[in-house]
Scaffold this motif. Structure first.
Motif, short mmCIF file in Angstrom:
data_model
loop_
_atom_site.label_atom_id
_atom_site.label_comp_id
_atom_site.label_asym_id
_atom_site.label_seq_id
_atom_site.Cartn_x
_atom_site.Cartn_y
_atom_site.Cartn_z
N THR A 131 -32.32 -44.45 84.46
CA THR A 131 -33.75 -44.35 84.75
C THR A 131 -34.41 -43.35 83.82
N ILE A 132 -33.76 -42.21 83.61
CA ILE A 132 -34.30 -41.20 82.69
C ILE A 132 -34.43 -41.77 81.28
N ALA A 133 -33.41 -42.49 80.83
CA ALA A 133 -33.43 -43.08 79.49
C ALA A 133 -34.57 -44.08 79.37
N GLU A 134 -34.79 -44.90 80.38
CA GLU A 134 -35.87 -45.88 80.34
C GLU A 134 -37.23 -45.20 80.31
N LEU A 135 -37.42 -44.17 81.11
CA LEU A 135 -38.69 -43.44 81.10
C LEU A 135 -38.94 -42.76 79.76
N GLU A 136 -37.89 -42.23 79.15
CA GLU A 136 -38.04 -41.62 77.83
C GLU A 136 -38.44 -42.66 76.79
N ARG A 137 -37.85 -43.87 76.87
CA ARG A 137 -38.23 -44.95 75.94
C ARG A 137 -39.70 -45.33 76.13
N GLN A 138 -40.15 -45.39 77.39
CA GLN A 138 -41.55 -45.73 77.65
C GLN A 138 -42.49 -44.66 77.12
N GLU A 139 -42.13 -43.39 77.27
CA GLU A 139 -42.98 -42.31 76.75
C GLU A 139 -43.06 -42.35 75.23
N ILE A 140 -41.94 -42.62 74.57
CA ILE A 140 -41.92 -42.70 73.11
C ILE A 140 -42.79 -43.86 72.65
N ALA A 141 -42.68 -45.02 73.33
CA ALA A 141 -43.49 -46.18 72.96
C ALA A 141 -44.97 -45.90 73.18
N ALA A 142 -45.32 -45.23 74.27
CA ALA A 142 -46.73 -44.90 74.54
C ALA A 142 -47.27 -43.93 73.50
N ALA A 143 -46.46 -42.95 73.12
CA ALA A 143 -46.90 -41.99 72.09
C ALA A 143 -47.08 -42.70 70.75
N ARG A 144 -46.19 -43.61 70.42
CA ARG A 144 -46.29 -44.35 69.17
C ARG A 144 -47.55 -45.21 69.17
N THR A 145 -47.84 -45.86 70.29
CA THR A 145 -49.04 -46.68 70.40
C THR A 145 -50.29 -45.83 70.29
N ALA A 146 -50.29 -44.67 70.91
CA ALA A 146 -51.46 -43.78 70.84
C ALA A 146 -51.72 -43.31 69.42
N ARG A 147 -50.65 -43.10 68.65
CA ARG A 147 -50.83 -42.66 67.26
C ARG A 147 -51.33 -43.78 66.37
N THR A 148 -50.97 -45.04 66.66
CA THR A 148 -51.32 -46.14 65.77
C THR A 148 -52.66 -46.78 66.11
N LEU A 149 -53.16 -46.60 67.33
CA LEU A 149 -54.43 -47.21 67.68
C LEU A 149 -55.58 -46.46 67.02
N PRO A 150 -56.56 -47.18 66.52
CA PRO A 150 -57.71 -46.49 65.94
C PRO A 150 -58.51 -45.82 67.04
N SER A 151 -59.24 -44.79 66.66
CA SER A 151 -60.06 -44.11 67.66
C SER A 151 -61.17 -45.05 68.11
N VAL A 152 -61.47 -44.97 69.37
CA VAL A 152 -62.47 -45.85 69.95
C VAL A 152 -63.85 -45.25 69.73
N THR A 153 -64.73 -46.05 69.15
CA THR A 153 -66.10 -45.59 68.98
C THR A 153 -66.84 -45.89 70.28
N PRO A 154 -67.77 -45.06 70.64
CA PRO A 154 -68.46 -45.30 71.91
C PRO A 154 -69.25 -46.59 71.87
N GLY A 155 -69.14 -47.35 72.93
CA GLY A 155 -69.92 -48.58 73.07
C GLY A 155 -71.08 -48.32 74.01
#
Length: 113
Positions: free
Chosen positions: A28-52
């Motif tokens: 369970t710990i390993a799976e949660l760590e994988r999810q956190e790494i994937a979320a951090a990677r996604t946050a770094r690669t997504l462009p910043s959101v301009t206000p709509g």
């Protein structure tokens, strides 16, 4: 029957169960760590959101009329809204005379003061 099992056998059974629990916890710990790494990677690669922006409308005489321009994340807009592009929001404020929300102040993001 419980008394016929030796204390050593009971302790071995408890140990096996604890090892099984520890293995499940590690998985369970390993799976949660994988999810956190994937979320951090996604946050770094997504462009910043301009206000709509969005236009809140109200019903006047059965027909929806523009009420106010809001930023897309403003909670004061209510349910009857439609999304606006930057140019549409600017036109609504400057040319059409639609008011701006006093809470989210979309005119600040749009550069209209």
């Amino acid at each position: 029957m419980y008394e016929k099992v030796s204390r050593l056998d009971r302790l071995r059974s408890v140990r096996e169960w604890l090892v099984w629990q520890l293995r499940r916890t590690d998985d369970t710990i390993a799976e949660l760590e994988r999810q956190e790494i994937a979320a951090a990677r996604t946050a770094r690669t997504l462009p910043s959101v301009t206000p709509g922006w969005k236009l809140a409308t109200r019903r006047a005489g059965g027909k929806p009329t523009p009420d106010a321009v809001h930023t897309s994340d403003c909670g004061m807009a209510g349910k009857n809204t439609k999304p606006l592009a930057r140019e549409q929001a600017l036109r609504a404020i400057t040319e059409d005379g639609v008011t701006v929300c006093p809470y989210c102040r979309p005119d600040t993001d749009l550069g209209v003061l």
